[in-house]
Write an enzyme that holds these catalytic residues in place. Sequence first.
Site, PDB file in Angstrom:
ATOM      1  N   LYS A 247       0.512   4.682   8.454  1.00 17.10           N
ATOM      2  CA  LYS A 247       1.142   5.055   7.180  1.00 17.10           C
ATOM      3  C   LYS A 247       0.100   5.150   6.071  1.00 17.10           C
ATOM      4  O   LYS A 247       0.085   6.121   5.299  1.00 17.10           O
ATOM      5  CB  LYS A 247       2.211   4.021   6.824  1.00 17.10           C
ATOM      6  CG  LYS A 247       2.852   4.183   5.457  1.00 17.10           C
ATOM      7  CD  LYS A 247       2.224   3.292   4.382  1.00 17.10           C
ATOM      8  CE  LYS A 247       2.430   1.830   4.648  1.00 17.10           C
ATOM      9  NZ  LYS A 247       1.881   0.974   3.560  1.00 17.10           N
TER      10      LYS A 247
ATOM     11  N   THR B 282       0.871  -1.170   0.000  1.00 16.45           N
ATOM     12  CA  THR B 282       0.000   0.000   0.000  1.00 16.45           C
ATOM     13  C   THR B 282       0.906   1.217   0.000  1.00 16.45           C
ATOM     14  O   THR B 282       1.650   1.451   0.951  1.00 16.45           O
ATOM     15  CB  THR B 282      -0.923   0.011   1.226  1.00 16.45           C
ATOM     16  OG1 THR B 282      -1.759  -1.151   1.183  1.00 16.45           O
ATOM     17  CG2 THR B 282      -1.795   1.258   1.228  1.00 16.45           C
TER      18      THR B 282
ATOM     19  N   LYS C 252      -7.207   1.343  -2.985  1.00 14.02           N
ATOM     20  CA  LYS C 252      -6.830   0.921  -1.631  1.00 14.02           C
ATOM     21  C   LYS C 252      -7.047   2.055  -0.632  1.00 14.02           C
ATOM     22  O   LYS C 252      -7.407   1.819   0.521  1.00 14.02           O
ATOM     23  CB  LYS C 252      -5.370   0.470  -1.604  1.00 14.02           C
ATOM     24  CG  LYS C 252      -4.910  -0.046  -0.235  1.00 14.02           C
ATOM     25  CD  LYS C 252      -5.691  -1.283   0.215  1.00 14.02           C
ATOM     26  CE  LYS C 252      -5.292  -1.712   1.629  1.00 14.02           C
ATOM     27  NZ  LYS C 252      -3.969  -2.349   1.683  1.00 14.02           N
TER      28      LYS C 252
END
Length: 303
Positions: A250, A107, A182
């Site tokens: 993150k 990701t 995502k």
Amino acid sequence: MLNTKAGRRMQTKTIGFIGTGVMGKSMARNLMKAGFQLNVFTRTKEKAEDLLAEGALWKESAAALSMESDIIITIVGYPSDVEEVYLGESGILANAKRGSYVIDMTTSSPELAKLIFDRAKEAGIHAYDAPVSGGDVGARNAALTIMAGGEEETFEGIRPVLEAMGKNIVLQGTAGAGQHTKMCNQIAIASGMLGVCEAIFYAEKAGLDPKTVLKSIEAGAAGSWSLSNLAPRMIDGNFDPGFYVKHFIKDMKIAIESAENMGVPVPGLKLAKELYELFSQSGGENKGTQALYQYYEIMSQAD
């Protein structure tokens, strides 16, 4: 699993795999179960020892792996790791064979995915961003959702590889589209996790059996993957990582940055990030995302 002609042809390709963490190790193992020859590299060789014992071949660097693989898959930690492993002088794009495929399943940043695609195209390499969802359970069971971005013309050629790791595989659009998708996934999960934590904590404080409560609410309008898969871990006091808190933070940072670039307000996401950061600062960064439940306990005691 690979019973089509394309699948059998793809099995003859050598796959290079970089990143054998909580999810990556299971994904690599499933590729070997599907009949692929696997080259492996990770910063700490010990993390790959069980895969090597099962037949994977160790390569001493990302460069060596890239030179000896037809398809290179990466699932590393942060965008900075992606940039280093792809764009560095000893990285993938500088050493991969012309006509090979690179699939980043980390990701990461949509903009970085576009940059990698452009650099790869200049080198005659096919690049895809293909982040995943499904956690450690989905990775183990080869049931991940895979969200891809890249060229449609060559996508079906790598589908058999992706099918060895996941079930819901969708090409969302051009380079970066997988990462943007995502981000949608993480935005939905972030606020949802707050709701799951609050529901279970409320049930316990109300004197209810949270497992019995879960039987009712997971089958109704409140039902979600997080409620069915992570709430039981909260109830059992299992806070081991299926997906690390530090990595979720993150992801949320990337999503907020992307949203701000587009002028999209995301107040729920920002609140979730704030709470996860506070929990991380209290020592929770290496726990699973379901461990945010513990922060509700901390806040309750503070009150």
